[in-house]
Design an enzyme around this catalytic site. Sequence first.
Site, PDB file in Angstrom:
ATOM      1  N   HIS A 124       0.649  -1.225   0.120  1.00 35.11           N
ATOM      2  CA  HIS A 124      -0.059  -0.169   0.023  1.00 35.11           C
ATOM      3  C   HIS A 124       0.895   1.455  -0.016  1.00 35.11           C
ATOM      4  O   HIS A 124       0.292   2.311   0.392  1.00 35.11           O
ATOM      5  CB  HIS A 124      -0.885  -0.043   1.242  1.00 35.11           C
ATOM      6  CG  HIS A 124      -2.363  -0.642   1.015  1.00 35.11           C
ATOM      7  ND1 HIS A 124      -3.332   0.065   0.569  1.00 35.11           N
ATOM      8  CD2 HIS A 124      -2.523  -2.119   0.848  1.00 35.11           C
ATOM      9  CE1 HIS A 124      -4.297  -0.902   0.370  1.00 35.11           C
ATOM     10  NE2 HIS A 124      -3.839  -2.024   0.464  1.00 35.11           N
ATOM     11  N   ASP A 185      -7.174   3.680   9.490  1.00 34.97           N
ATOM     12  CA  ASP A 185      -8.519   3.732   8.973  1.00 34.97           C
ATOM     13  C   ASP A 185      -8.745   2.378   8.119  1.00 34.97           C
ATOM     14  O   ASP A 185      -9.838   1.986   8.032  1.00 34.97           O
ATOM     15  CB  ASP A 185      -9.016   4.940   8.045  1.00 34.97           C
ATOM     16  CG  ASP A 185      -9.245   6.124   8.924  1.00 34.97           C
ATOM     17  OD1 ASP A 185     -10.016   6.016   9.849  1.00 34.97           O
ATOM     18  OD2 ASP A 185      -8.524   7.112   8.497  1.00 34.97           O
ATOM     19  N   GLU A 296     -12.642  12.506  13.128  1.00 34.55           N
ATOM     20  CA  GLU A 296     -12.102  12.720  12.047  1.00 34.55           C
ATOM     21  C   GLU A 296     -13.171  14.004  11.394  1.00 34.55           C
ATOM     22  O   GLU A 296     -14.283  14.147  11.750  1.00 34.55           O
ATOM     23  CB  GLU A 296     -11.895  11.617  11.400  1.00 34.55           C
ATOM     24  CG  GLU A 296     -10.730  10.634  11.770  1.00 34.55           C
ATOM     25  CD  GLU A 296     -10.419   9.639  10.372  1.00 34.55           C
ATOM     26  OE1 GLU A 296     -11.101   9.718   9.441  1.00 34.55           O
ATOM     27  OE2 GLU A 296      -9.709   8.907  11.067  1.00 34.55           O
TER      28      GLU A 296
END
Length: 544
Positions: A124, A185, A296
Site C-alpha cells: 500500500h 482507517d 475525524e
Amino acid sequence: MGSPLSGFLKQYNTVSLMIFMIFFLSSIPNTTNLSFNLSLATTTIQTHSSSSNIPFSLKQLPLDGYLSFQDMHHAAQDFGNTHHFQPSAILYPKSVSDISSTIKHIYHMGYASELTVAARGHGHSLQGQSQTQGGVVINMESLQEPLMEVHPLELPYVDVSGGELWINILHETLKHGLSPKSWTDYLYLTVGGTLSNAGISGQAFLHGPQINNVYQLEVVTGKGDVVTCSEKQNTDLFYGVLGGLGQFGIITRARISLQPAPKMVKWIRVLYSEFSLFSEDQEHLISLEKSFDYIEGFVLINRTGFVNNWRSSFNPKDPVQASQFISDGKVLYCLELAIYFNPEETNAMNQKVESLLSELSFIPSTLFLSEVSYVDFLDRVHTSEIKLRAQGLWEVPHPWLNLLIPKSQISYFSQEVFGNILKDSNGPILIYPVNKSKWNRKTSFITPDEDIFYLVAILSSVVPSSTGTDGLQHRLTLNQKILDFSARANLGIKQYLPHYNNQEEWKAHFGPQWELFVQRKSAYDPLAILAPGQRIFQKAIPFL
C-alpha cells in the site's frame, strides 16, 4: 457521458470510499559512504531486470523460505499505481533468519554489488516506496514467525510479526477482550509498514499514532544484524526505526500496547458550512479530558445527494429537516465522531453524547447517528474495497497527497485550497487535528512545529487512460499547485508519507533532524541497501 470511475465515485458517499492506507507501508559520520544523486521515479514498468542480476552465491543461500525469480511484476506495483520498478528476485521468508541472511550476504558483497532490498507488506505504498529496481523485494506477509501471542497482563500487550496484518491482530486480541489503542482507517496493512511511517487515524488525538504505542521491536538492520530494541535497550535504533521510512532496519517483530476492547460504537456525522466553526469544534473536542474516542473530519466539494446516501447506514435525528437539506454547489465540512461503549453502558453513553454535541455549532438538521459493532466500525473501509474490486476500480492510480499543517495556518490553507484550487474531488478529503503532546518526539517522524496540527489527506482516484479532469496528470498538477502555494505562503507544512525528488527537499523536510537521520543511516545501513524506493539515499561507489 462521464467515465465509469467518475460515475462510480459520484454514486458512493465519501466515507464509503475511504480506502485509506493510513498510513502504511508499507544516516553517517563519514557521509562520503553515500551518494545523494537520486533517481527520479517513472510511471512505466522497467522490465529489463532479470535474475542474472542476482549472484550465484545468493541463489545458493540456505533458507527456510525461498527466493523466487518468476512472476515478479506484482512486486513492481503498489496501491499508488503510478511508480513501477521491477526487482530481480522476491524473497518469501519463513523465518527472521531468512531476512537476516539475505541482507547480510548482500552487505558483505559491499559496493561490488548494486543490489538493494525493499520490504513489502501489503503493497500500500503510494510512489514505489516498497519497490526496488533490480534488487530483492522481501514479501513480509510470508514471514511465519513469531506466532502472534497476546499477554493479558496489568499492562497488556501482543507480540506480532512485522508482516502481520492489523485486521488479524484485531480479531486475535478481541478473543481476550483487548485491542490496540491506535489504528489506521484501513486495517489490511502490515505492522512493519505502518510503524515505519506513523499510523494515524481518528484515535491519534487521544493515544497518539501507532508508533507511540509500541513497547519493543525486533529489527534486521542494513548489515543483517538482528537487534531487539526498546525505550531501554538499543534506544537509538528503536526511535530511529519508528517513523524511519524503513531506512535503518526491517521490523520483524513488534510488541504492541493493548487496552480493554468495547463491544459497540456510537457513530455520528454532522455538517458545517463554515470552516471556522468546523475547526473550532474539532479543536475544542480534542482539548477535552473526556471527549469522543474517535474524531475525524472531511471536506465535501460540490457534492450532491450524499446526505440521502447516509441513510443507508445512519439515522437522521430529524428526518424531515434532513430531507430538506440542500448541498448543491457548496463546500461543506463533515465532522465524524465515535464513542465506544458496552451494552450495559448505553444510557450513560447517550447522555455523554448529548452533552458533547450540545457544545458544538453544526447545522442541526444534519445530525446523523448509528450504532455498530466495534469490529464493523474499525473494519468499515474493507466493505468499500470489496465493492471497488468487484467494479475493477481498486487497482487504479491513486495520486494521494497527505499533509500535516500547523493550526495557525489551517484556515488560510483551507480558504485557498478548498475555495480556489480544488473545484471538485475524485475521492475523500480528510481533515482533522491532533495534539502534538500525544506524540513521542524522539522518533524519526517529522511534524510541524506547533502543538496542534492538522492532517489533510486528499485521497484521489483517477481513470488510468483519461486526459481530462478525472485523469492522473490533472490530479498531479493540482497536487503540485497545493504544494507550490504552501511553499510560497511559508505555511510550515510537512508531508505525511513523504515523497521528494531531490535530497535538498529531504533535508528541508527533516530540518534540524537531518543530521541525526544521516548519522543513523551510517550506523545501521552504511551501504544504503534498505528501502531504496524512498529515494533518500542511493547505493553507489563511495567517493575516494
